[in-house]
Enzyme design. Sequence first.
Site, PDB file in Angstrom:
ATOM      1  N   CYS A  83       0.834  -1.197   0.000  1.00  0.00           N
ATOM      2  CA  CYS A  83       0.000   0.000   0.000  1.00  0.00           C
ATOM      3  C   CYS A  83       0.872   1.251   0.000  1.00  0.00           C
ATOM      4  CB  CYS A  83      -0.970  -0.059   1.186  1.00  0.00           C
ATOM      5  SG  CYS A  83      -2.309   1.132   1.082  1.00  0.00           S
ATOM      6  N   HIS A 119      -3.449  -5.671   1.085  1.00  0.00           N
ATOM      7  CA  HIS A 119      -2.825  -5.847   2.405  1.00  0.00           C
ATOM      8  C   HIS A 119      -2.780  -7.313   2.824  1.00  0.00           C
ATOM      9  CE1 HIS A 119      -2.588  -1.606   3.770  1.00  0.00           C
ATOM     10  NE2 HIS A 119      -3.619  -1.438   2.960  1.00  0.00           N
ATOM     11  N   GLU A 177      -1.194  -8.553   5.210  1.00  0.00           N
ATOM     12  CA  GLU A 177      -1.171  -8.640   6.673  1.00  0.00           C
ATOM     13  C   GLU A 177      -2.573  -8.579   7.269  1.00  0.00           C
ATOM     14  OE1 GLU A 177      -0.586  -6.024   4.951  1.00  0.00           O
ATOM     15  OE2 GLU A 177      -1.233  -4.199   5.985  1.00  0.00           O
TER      16      GLU A 177
END
Lengths: 233, 740
Positions: free
Chosen positions: A86, A203, A205
Amino acid sequence: MRFAIIRFPGTWSDRDCYHALHTVLEQQADILWHRETDLSGYDAVVLPGGFSYGDYLRCGAIARFSPAMEAVMEFAAKGRPVIGICNGFQVLCESGLLPGALMRNDSLQFRCEWVHLRRGGGATPWADSIPQGTVLRVPISHGAGNYYADAPTLTQLEATNRVVFRYCDAAGNPTPAANPNGSLNNIAGIINARGNVLGMMPHPERASEQLTGGADGNRIWESFIRQGLAVFS
Amino acid sequence: MPVDQDALDAVALSRAEYDLLVEQLGREPNEVELGMFGSLWSEHCGYKNSKPLLRLFPTGGDHVLTKIGAENAGAIDIGNGLCAVMKVESHNHPSAIEPFQGAATGVGGIVRDIFAMGAYPVAILDSLRFGPPDDPQNRYLFHGVVGGVGSYGNCLGIPNVGGEVVFSSAYNGNPLVNAMCLGIAETARLQSARATGIGNVMLLVGADTGRDGIHGASGLASRTDPEARFEEMRPAVQVGNPFLEKLLMEACFELASEHGDWIVGLQDLGAAGLTSSVVECCAKGHSGAVLELANVPRREHGMTPYEVMLSESQERMLVIAKADHVGDVKALFQHWELHCEPIGTVTAGNEVVLMDGGVEVGRVPVEIATEPPQYRREGVRPAELAELNAFNLAGLPDLDPAQATATLLRMLALPNISSRRAVYRTYDHQVLNNTVVSPGGDAGVVRVMGAEKGIALATDCSGRLCYLDPYAGAAAAVAEAARNVVCTGAVPVAVTDCLNFGNPEKLDVYYQLEQCVRGIAEACSVFGTPVVSGNVSLYNESAGRSIYPTPVIGMMGILDDVSKHLVAGFGPAGSPVYLLGAGLEQPAESLAGSEYLEAIHGKVAGLPKVDLQAEHRLQQLVLRAHGEGLLASAHDCSDGGLAVTVAESAILGGRGFEGSAALHGRLDAALFGEAQGRIVVSLLPDAFRQGGGAARLEDLARELGVPVTRLGVTSEGDAFTLGPISTSVTALGEAFETAI
């Protein structure tokens, strides 16, 4: 594996990356303030998402002058693995480690939603264990994820298999409807020529546990962790 | 100093209040003192109209760690040595004038209240109300406010997990922007907003002080201004810098969580800026202070003491540091690349003394400043209610069964019912990796990191119901908020409230305020959910018309095991679907104040009813059935009635639905009536568990005295039938997703 997670002023997915890497995948990870310049002892560098310097001026444009970025450039030049997520992808483009730029979403709005990504492109420690054509479900959360590069750059990226992730539908088709931001060729993530630097808008994560919606993002971290284990063992 | 009416108007004090002030002070205040008293005696800071009523709220409980109103937010013990800190606050008036910045700084303000407590903010909710979206001005306000909420919260990296968007002509020209925030802290590290310890140092950290926002508290928030003045008032709206707030948040959390022994107090600068934060910290610490205004870092040259004391520049905090740790605190903020300047010292006297370059420019006794006059009025029931309440709903023509399908599709596409995805997908609702139930369900659920627990959060209020019956409507708002939280499997534990009303000096508005407060108090007592924090926003009117009384309820619930949460979408194919609570056959009176009545018949009328005991039993039934593993989904039956609720569960679950229950009585009331206290559940098919889930549910319901009605069963296909309604889930979904 030992990960360095760089925290710029305004970064917010540093904690999420730490959670996925340390708590879920049981790796060593440290969050480093952007003034840190010593990356020795780390196997990989993570540039997390957020709004470094408020995204004022242009996303990633100020963070790329942070002291840590000089060390990251050196780290990458040695062929060591770097992932920018990002805002981290935007910093990589601003710093020249990856070509092209991230423009405002074509909707002109911020978008936070789950998308599908199809693995393509060439070799990279960040995706080598993910078979070609695999579809991953991972969230996006950005206002400027609209990948752009000029025609020769784009042609070269495609010709050299450097588009690792494309936005696609659940069946793996990179349709216009599956493109959340207007990116050229549905590009969601690219690698550098050597393959050690990956930049991606989604993302991984945030896709680390079923409880919070899915764990496909771990495939990316695990790819590197497994490959690293093979190299170092 | 002789004071003229203009000077009093500028600080929103009446002549009588001024005379009282002079009497208490024993002298005339000077200009800066008058500005400070005006702000502190404003409704926004001093609650002079609402305080006597707010005492009616139940506020205590074993798990409540703070005294209501004493701190920046309410704290609730959630076990594991942790506490939840929450509050809701309005930013209505600034948002009416400058929607983007008004809403953005509303988020900024509530987040500061949470980290001032030493908590890390983990969830935001936004409860928004506008005039109808077909008017361009209302659309401008809507897009500006949603843009502002998103831009500030997204930059901070705090997930927005829920809220409301409501449209009604009652909010024309006066949108409501209420923002709620939840934080988590180690209970042992909770901070207090107090100035204690003579010689301790007040440090101003974060942004420089500018001329923005002067008179925000006394002007914007504490009286009614004509729209014609909005242009000239725009400078009274602050401009937000979320990047700076992110640094401030991280620095303050690090200070509170790792170095709490360096400080005695932490306070945000909100309404009335330095004035209220210093005076309130001194009031709480039973102390005084000497401030040196020359040390306040400024954005502009030539600012007067008056401007410095009343500036509402955003992203500033007051740290009261122990004298021997000032250097440590400064170093911590410098690490985060933030200003940190000593601006004052805690003293023994009970006065705040202002110095400017060593010269005294003002002296404010803390007690007088923090104890404004309080007004208790005798409210008058609004005259129009008699006719509205007596409206003969049974005289309306019933819904033609042949029109039932088309009516459901039309209802789903209404701005007040349709999907809010277009709004919440512009908000980051996942950052921090804790979001278990995203926006779009009954309540947002976040995991408590490091514990098995989860916290469910919802905001609710039907302004229409509160207008028709302020007492029942406000009680219904608490009931619905609790029901929403229960629909995720959480036990409701505490409330924060934002009381949005018109001008309390008008006796019918005062009646609404008083009755709503009584309704909330009663409902909170029944549900065992104390009010732990809140905010009052009065003078919400436009073109001489008050908004609907809108007491927004923010409800928090706890799930002991967050992995066992419930969702609103139907379970697997073959799941039996039940209506819990009041049955299928409903009288015409259940259309009172309903979305259907307004959308189809153009009426806001009737007398809403709420049965809190029945509601409580219903919620117990859902929690017990869920505890036994019977349920696959639960969805609150409210706006749009039963047909809309069942359709939403089908859309969210991606399942077809075969209705088998026979409908009797009035069709409009059965399908779209809004009888309170109802929840639609789907049961896990028996294949998924041992024994018969439906039989067990019916046993439990009998034991608790809750009526249950079997509605039908979910199916693999796309077909949707309910009484005379026959359509596809795809068609329902398209109607639901296209409106706003």
